[in-house]
Scaffold this motif. Sequence first.
Motif, PDB file in Angstrom:
ATOM      1  N   ALA A 194       4.115  -5.220  -3.249  1.00 55.00           N
ATOM      2  CA  ALA A 194       4.335  -5.949  -1.998  1.00 55.00           C
ATOM      3  C   ALA A 194       3.565  -5.297  -0.853  1.00 55.00           C
ATOM      4  O   ALA A 194       4.057  -5.215   0.271  1.00 55.00           O
ATOM      5  N   LEU A 195       2.345  -4.854  -1.148  1.00 51.88           N
ATOM      6  CA  LEU A 195       1.535  -4.205  -0.120  1.00 51.88           C
ATOM      7  C   LEU A 195       1.219  -5.171   1.025  1.00 51.88           C
ATOM      8  O   LEU A 195       1.157  -4.776   2.188  1.00 51.88           O
ATOM      9  N   GLN A 196       1.014  -6.437   0.683  1.00 56.52           N
ATOM     10  CA  GLN A 196       0.729  -7.444   1.709  1.00 56.52           C
ATOM     11  C   GLN A 196       1.910  -7.579   2.662  1.00 56.52           C
ATOM     12  O   GLN A 196       1.733  -7.671   3.888  1.00 56.52           O
ATOM     13  N   GLU A 197       3.123  -7.581   2.125  1.00 61.21           N
ATOM     14  CA  GLU A 197       4.316  -7.741   2.957  1.00 61.21           C
ATOM     15  C   GLU A 197       4.566  -6.504   3.824  1.00 61.21           C
ATOM     16  O   GLU A 197       5.026  -6.627   4.968  1.00 61.21           O
ATOM     17  N   ILE A 198       4.281  -5.319   3.292  1.00 58.74           N
ATOM     18  CA  ILE A 198       4.433  -4.110   4.109  1.00 58.74           C
ATOM     19  C   ILE A 198       3.459  -4.155   5.278  1.00 58.74           C
ATOM     20  O   ILE A 198       3.807  -3.834   6.418  1.00 58.74           O
ATOM     21  N   GLY A 199       2.227  -4.567   4.994  1.00 57.19           N
ATOM     22  CA  GLY A 199       1.246  -4.717   6.065  1.00 57.19           C
ATOM     23  C   GLY A 199       1.692  -5.724   7.103  1.00 57.19           C
ATOM     24  O   GLY A 199       1.503  -5.526   8.316  1.00 57.19           O
TER      25      GLY A 199
END
Length: 292
Positions: A194-199
């Motif tokens: 979920a790197l996109q969501e953390i960003g």
Amino acid sequence: MRKKSVLTTDLMIVLVAVFTILISCSEETTTGSTTDSGLDISATVTTTVNAAGGVIETTGSDNAVYQLIVPPGALHSSVQVTITPYIKSDLADSLGPIGRGIQLKPEGTEFDQPVRLYITLPPSTAGTDPICLYHISDGDSLGTLIPTTVGGQVLSASIDHFSSLFPIAPTESQLINYFNALSLTITTYGVENALQEIGALVDGYVFVEANTANYPGIDLVAMRSEIQGYIMTLIANGVNYCNNANCIDGTHLLQRAENLALAMQLSTQFSDARNARLDCQGYTLSLQPQFS
């Protein structure tokens, strides 16, 4: 990257009927003639842009003007760029849309340097504040808030890849629901997926921090602590990959943690991620065959 969003929203594929006109910034421009799937195809503009850059402009049915500026060197080769205003879309309905938005194609096109999108909003939106852009890709249910410069009725933002963008003026409750949805996705799939969501959570934090007077009920301290925890987990997982000779995945996670920590101004986590990444890269180099 995230395997799959918690929620799914599909953007319809639009078939464009075109005829050719000439504009000074490009090799070829075409415009459409019908309306379908929430997009104003009659306002579609398609332009071939190369390494020299170019300017593409169209006007939506609500009289919003969209201008995309691709600087020289942003592309290595020619790309057929298509911009289409929305007539209606539910992609940003939960975040207080103040404009109908624009779709930029080809989806996912990336640039060596950011391109600039300018939106002249219709008079009906005068006095709306604060405003940012909501950036969402095909097939995703959650997008990212993009910092926006606003001058009168003109807002602008730098973007590094193509998707759909919507000018929004979110209320406090709308932002809280959005942040909760991001946190749920991260919890469900884990930080590595979920790197996109953390960003997106980081971008949201930055937006609220710059507009604290408008969002007094959002706890930035708790939000910062939550993001810091995600970054620390990324660092720990990256180091674990490196220690097990999986330096490609380890370096990827550490680089992402480094970028997130930089955006959050977390100096300790930034240093930890950077040093671990350099150690991991050094270990990778030590594994390479040596030639005399």
